[in-house]
Write a protein that holds these residues in place. Structure first.
Motif, short mmCIF file in Angstrom:
data_model
loop_
_atom_site.label_atom_id
_atom_site.label_comp_id
_atom_site.label_asym_id
_atom_site.label_seq_id
_atom_site.Cartn_x
_atom_site.Cartn_y
_atom_site.Cartn_z
N MET A 132 -30.78 67.21 42.94
CA MET A 132 -31.68 67.82 41.83
C MET A 132 -30.01 68.33 41.58
N GLU A 152 -25.55 70.97 41.49
CA GLU A 152 -25.55 69.71 42.10
C GLU A 152 -26.01 69.18 43.73
N TRP A 174 -31.17 72.41 37.80
CA TRP A 174 -32.78 72.08 37.48
C TRP A 174 -33.23 73.22 37.82
#
Length: 73
Positions: free
Chosen positions: A1, A57, A5
Motif C-alpha cells: 500500500m 508505505e 491509500w
C-alpha cells in the motif's frame, strides 16, 4: 500500500488475519480506531465492518478463512 491509500469500510463473511510485514496503518474496526505497525497482527471476524489506511508505505499479508474464491484467478 502506498502512503495515503485508504480502503472503504466493509465487511465479508470470512475471518481475516492481517500481518504487517512493514509499514504503519490506521485501522477502523467495530467503530474503534487503532494503529498497527511492522510486526503487528490483528484478526477481524467475518461480518465485522472494518477498513484501513496506510500512514506510510506498507506491506501486509492477509489470510482469509474460508478461502476467498473471488481472489482466485
Amino acid at each position: 500500500m502506498v502512503k495515503g491509500w485508504a480502503g472503504n469500510v466493509h465487511s465479508h463473511p470470512h475471518d481475516q488475519i492481517v500481518y504487517v510485514v512493514r509499514g504503519h496503518l490506521k485501522v477502523t474496526c467495530k467503530g474503534k480506531i487503532f494503529e498497527i505497525q511492522t510486526g503487528d497482527t490483528f484478526l477481524v471476524r467475518g461480518g465485522v465492518e472494518h477498513g484501513a489506511a496506510a500512514l506510510e508505505e506498507s506491506l501486509v499479508i492477509d489470510v482469509f478463512t474460508p478461502c476467498r474464491e473471488d481472489y482466485l484467478a
